[in-house]
Design a protein around this motif. Sequence first.
Motif, PDB file in Angstrom:
ATOM      1  N   SER A 157      41.758  40.499  46.131  1.00 33.49           N
ATOM      2  CA  SER A 157      40.811  40.078  45.100  1.00 33.49           C
ATOM      3  C   SER A 157      39.363  40.179  45.545  1.00 33.49           C
ATOM      4  CB  SER A 157      41.111  38.637  44.669  1.00 33.49           C
ATOM      5  OG  SER A 157      42.441  38.504  44.224  1.00 33.49           O
ATOM      6  N   ILE A 158      39.094  40.171  46.861  1.00 35.76           N
ATOM      7  CA  ILE A 158      37.716  40.067  47.329  1.00 35.76           C
ATOM      8  C   ILE A 158      37.270  41.275  48.141  1.00 35.76           C
ATOM      9  CG2 ILE A 158      37.878  37.555  47.376  1.00 35.76           C
ATOM     10  CD1 ILE A 158      38.138  37.732  50.427  1.00 35.76           C
ATOM     11  N   CYS A 159      38.134  42.275  48.355  1.00 29.48           N
ATOM     12  CA  CYS A 159      37.794  43.389  49.248  1.00 29.48           C
ATOM     13  C   CYS A 159      37.551  44.664  48.459  1.00 29.48           C
ATOM     14  CB  CYS A 159      38.921  43.631  50.259  1.00 29.48           C
ATOM     15  SG  CYS A 159      39.118  42.316  51.474  1.00 29.48           S
ATOM     16  N   HIS A 160      36.683  45.508  49.013  1.00 25.23           N
ATOM     17  CA  HIS A 160      36.541  46.876  48.523  1.00 25.23           C
ATOM     18  C   HIS A 160      37.630  47.779  49.088  1.00 25.23           C
ATOM     19  CE1 HIS A 160      32.246  45.475  48.038  1.00 25.23           C
ATOM     20  NE2 HIS A 160      32.470  46.009  46.866  1.00 25.23           N
ATOM     21  N   VAL A 161      37.931  47.603  50.371  1.00 28.14           N
ATOM     22  CA  VAL A 161      38.940  48.411  51.063  1.00 28.14           C
ATOM     23  C   VAL A 161      39.926  47.466  51.717  1.00 28.14           C
ATOM     24  CG1 VAL A 161      39.376  50.152  52.828  1.00 28.14           C
ATOM     25  CG2 VAL A 161      37.276  50.262  51.483  1.00 28.14           C
ATOM     26  N   LEU A 162      41.210  47.701  51.484  1.00 21.01           N
ATOM     27  CA  LEU A 162      42.277  46.917  52.103  1.00 21.01           C
ATOM     28  C   LEU A 162      43.117  47.861  52.953  1.00 21.01           C
ATOM     29  CD1 LEU A 162      43.698  44.180  52.365  1.00 21.01           C
ATOM     30  CD2 LEU A 162      45.130  44.836  50.425  1.00 21.01           C
ATOM     31  N   ILE A 163      43.203  47.565  54.256  1.00 21.56           N
ATOM     32  CA  ILE A 163      43.939  48.408  55.201  1.00 21.56           C
ATOM     33  C   ILE A 163      45.295  47.770  55.456  1.00 21.56           C
ATOM     34  CG2 ILE A 163      43.890  49.516  57.452  1.00 21.56           C
ATOM     35  CD1 ILE A 163      40.870  49.128  57.480  1.00 21.56           C
ATOM     36  N   ALA A 164      46.358  48.528  55.220  1.00 23.17           N
ATOM     37  CA  ALA A 164      47.728  48.087  55.501  1.00 23.17           C
ATOM     38  C   ALA A 164      48.208  48.828  56.743  1.00 23.17           C
ATOM     39  CB  ALA A 164      48.633  48.371  54.304  1.00 23.17           C
ATOM     40  N   ALA A 202      56.625  54.857  46.172  1.00 23.96           N
ATOM     41  CA  ALA A 202      56.667  53.395  46.306  1.00 23.96           C
ATOM     42  C   ALA A 202      55.560  52.722  45.510  1.00 23.96           C
ATOM     43  CB  ALA A 202      56.569  53.003  47.782  1.00 23.96           C
ATOM     44  N   PHE A 203      54.389  53.371  45.396  1.00 23.98           N
ATOM     45  CA  PHE A 203      53.253  52.768  44.694  1.00 23.98           C
ATOM     46  C   PHE A 203      52.920  53.509  43.395  1.00 23.98           C
ATOM     47  CE2 PHE A 203      52.605  51.573  49.149  1.00 23.98           C
ATOM     48  CZ  PHE A 203      52.371  50.203  49.021  1.00 23.98           C
ATOM     49  N   GLN A 204      53.924  54.129  42.782  1.00 22.36           N
ATOM     50  CA  GLN A 204      53.645  54.863  41.551  1.00 22.36           C
ATOM     51  C   GLN A 204      53.330  53.922  40.385  1.00 22.36           C
ATOM     52  OE1 GLN A 204      57.081  57.159  40.460  1.00 22.36           O
ATOM     53  NE2 GLN A 204      58.488  55.423  40.531  1.00 22.36           N
ATOM     54  N   LYS A 205      53.837  52.696  40.407  1.00 23.57           N
ATOM     55  CA  LYS A 205      53.549  51.722  39.364  1.00 23.57           C
ATOM     56  C   LYS A 205      52.496  50.711  39.786  1.00 23.57           C
ATOM     57  CE  LYS A 205      58.128  51.983  37.249  1.00 23.57           C
ATOM     58  NZ  LYS A 205      59.336  51.231  36.815  1.00 23.57           N
ATOM     59  N   SER A 206      51.897  50.920  40.923  1.00 21.72           N
ATOM     60  CA  SER A 206      50.888  49.990  41.425  1.00 21.72           C
ATOM     61  C   SER A 206      49.510  50.369  40.901  1.00 21.72           C
ATOM     62  CB  SER A 206      50.879  49.997  42.956  1.00 21.72           C
ATOM     63  OG  SER A 206      49.833  49.199  43.462  1.00 21.72           O
ATOM     64  N   ASN A 207      48.662  49.359  40.777  1.00 22.06           N
ATOM     65  CA  ASN A 207      47.275  49.572  40.360  1.00 22.06           C
ATOM     66  C   ASN A 207      46.320  49.710  41.536  1.00 22.06           C
ATOM     67  OD1 ASN A 207      47.757  49.455  37.540  1.00 22.06           O
ATOM     68  ND2 ASN A 207      47.884  47.223  37.662  1.00 22.06           N
ATOM     69  N   LEU A 208      46.833  49.600  42.763  1.00 22.79           N
ATOM     70  CA  LEU A 208      45.989  49.786  43.937  1.00 22.79           C
ATOM     71  C   LEU A 208      45.567  51.242  44.042  1.00 22.79           C
ATOM     72  CD1 LEU A 208      48.058  47.639  46.472  1.00 22.79           C
ATOM     73  CD2 LEU A 208      45.989  46.965  45.262  1.00 22.79           C
ATOM     74  N   GLN A 209      44.355  51.471  44.503  1.00 21.04           N
ATOM     75  CA  GLN A 209      43.781  52.812  44.535  1.00 21.04           C
ATOM     76  C   GLN A 209      44.252  53.560  45.785  1.00 21.04           C
ATOM     77  OE1 GLN A 209      39.605  53.079  43.538  1.00 21.04           O
ATOM     78  NE2 GLN A 209      39.583  50.967  42.831  1.00 21.04           N
ATOM     79  N   GLU A 237      40.749  45.218  35.333  1.00 17.15           N
ATOM     80  CA  GLU A 237      40.483  44.614  36.627  1.00 17.15           C
ATOM     81  C   GLU A 237      40.423  45.681  37.705  1.00 17.15           C
ATOM     82  OE1 GLU A 237      42.391  41.216  39.609  1.00 17.15           O
ATOM     83  OE2 GLU A 237      43.340  41.746  37.709  1.00 17.15           O
ATOM     84  N   CYS A 238      39.356  45.689  38.468  1.00 16.40           N
ATOM     85  CA  CYS A 238      39.205  46.661  39.545  1.00 16.40           C
ATOM     86  C   CYS A 238      40.071  46.262  40.731  1.00 16.40           C
ATOM     87  CB  CYS A 238      37.739  46.755  39.978  1.00 16.40           C
ATOM     88  SG  CYS A 238      36.746  47.764  38.867  1.00 16.40           S
ATOM     89  N   GLN A 239      40.762  47.230  41.280  1.00 16.74           N
ATOM     90  CA  GLN A 239      41.649  47.015  42.414  1.00 16.74           C
ATOM     91  C   GLN A 239      41.030  47.622  43.666  1.00 16.74           C
ATOM     92  OE1 GLN A 239      44.287  45.163  42.234  1.00 16.74           O
ATOM     93  NE2 GLN A 239      44.456  44.982  40.000  1.00 16.74           N
ATOM     94  N   PRO A 240      41.360  47.107  44.850  1.00 15.09           N
ATOM     95  CA  PRO A 240      40.767  47.657  46.079  1.00 15.09           C
ATOM     96  C   PRO A 240      41.367  48.996  46.448  1.00 15.09           C
ATOM     97  CG  PRO A 240      42.361  45.951  46.594  1.00 15.09           C
ATOM     98  CD  PRO A 240      42.240  45.958  45.099  1.00 15.09           C
TER      99      PRO A 240
END
Length: 479
Positions: free
Chosen positions: A276-283, A359-366, A327-330
């Motif tokens: 919710s608070i990041c521009h870039v999220l590293i997994a 795995a992330f075809q239905k995800s809103n993450l960029q 809603e913008c996603q990171p």
Amino acid sequence: MADKKKKILFTKEAINRRPVILKSDRETTKDQIKDKQEKEKPPTIILKTREQSTPKDDRPQSPKPQSSEGDGYHPQRIAQNENKDKKIIESKPAPTVVSMMKPVKLLDENLEFSQSAVKFLQDCNTNYLVVGIIGTQGVGKSMILNLIAQSTPVADICTQIMQSHELPNDVLENSESANIENQMENLSITNTTQGNEGTCMEFFKFKMQDIEQIEKGVHCTKGVDMYVTNDRVILLDCQPLWSPSLIDESNSISMNPRCANIMTVDCLEIASFLMSICHVLIAVQDWFADYNFIRYIQTAEMLKPTLSASSTVTTSTEGSESSNDGECQPHLLLLHNRCHLEDFTPDAIKTMQDFYRKAFQKSNLQLHSGMYMYSDTNKNGLHVEQVCKGYNLRNCGPPINLFLLPEIYSDFDNKEIYRGHPPFEQLAKRLRWLILGANRHQITNVPNLSEKGWFQYCSKAWETIRKCTFFIEYERLLP
């Protein structure tokens, strides 16, 4: 006698006299006004030029007008005072921001929001980048953030990373294999590693696991640590997801049989908070592929409540994707750490990208933000230097946000050994360049949000997530 007097009044002389005509009041007033204007006309004064040789203190000064309190409303004086106030405000220097020497807590050990980081943030800066990282225990989250935080390149970065995990040589020479168990019981790691830690902290800001924590299998970070670089990059390091040491620690304190479920939900809340608070999220992962970790990311995204999202984004573009509710996603960067030779082959890269794409075809993450290992000139028009020459669209398919970092061996400086990838220093430099060049989308619906405004939004976001009923119901349904 009376008749005689009357006859005298009407004589011929009296009749022939001309009547006296008096001037009107208008003409007298005009003459008086002309006379007053001529009298009140200011005299012409001839001033002598000021001599340059006379000092400034000896020059005559005009008398200052004396102001009385009962003069009433004076707009000229009010305008002068306003101009003076503006000049005073402009002349004041900008507030100095305290430079951060080491990370501070954004969420403390009890997962309470801390206000200690507000003094390191600016109230006028809107050009900043927030980078968060998630991963399981021991995958190298703190090490990756240390690579991003390096504003100046370090020549022997691999040596510094390897020395951060080792014990000093004097301790290793005195240890014997016969009585190593007794020595480990009596050994104080904190005292012996102070010198090594002091040298490593000059290069690294986030504390990495030492040999004692690696051998015991305990976590290094608790809560969320925050560090702000001189380039106004806000780095967030969180505790490991679903760590057994966190479960043991919470179980020893509360003796709750459901402490594993509580710790699972706490880690999901932290992951949703960073989304919710990041521009870039590293997994981060250290092997391909951890299915439980992928489910963790999907669950955190599913349970994340809708906070103050940006409503200005109406179209989904390559650099700035949005969900259906606006809603913008990171930007999600899938990072593999400690990769081996076979992981850098084009077939392995294609397999990883196909798996993550499904795995992330239905995800809103960029996943298409330009943080690629090779360029896709047909889509984004980026002509960047490729990591390996064999990576292209024909061999590896369309790229996604995937990056690989190799394992650091003791003989990393031996150039005769074939590694199958560029050196670690070049890959670390490219990783930092890709992350800092990511699109800084609008996190909330407030345009031009400053750093302190972002910090206030973080406080409200964490309070909303902790009170969200989705996580409470998810904990109740866990076995």
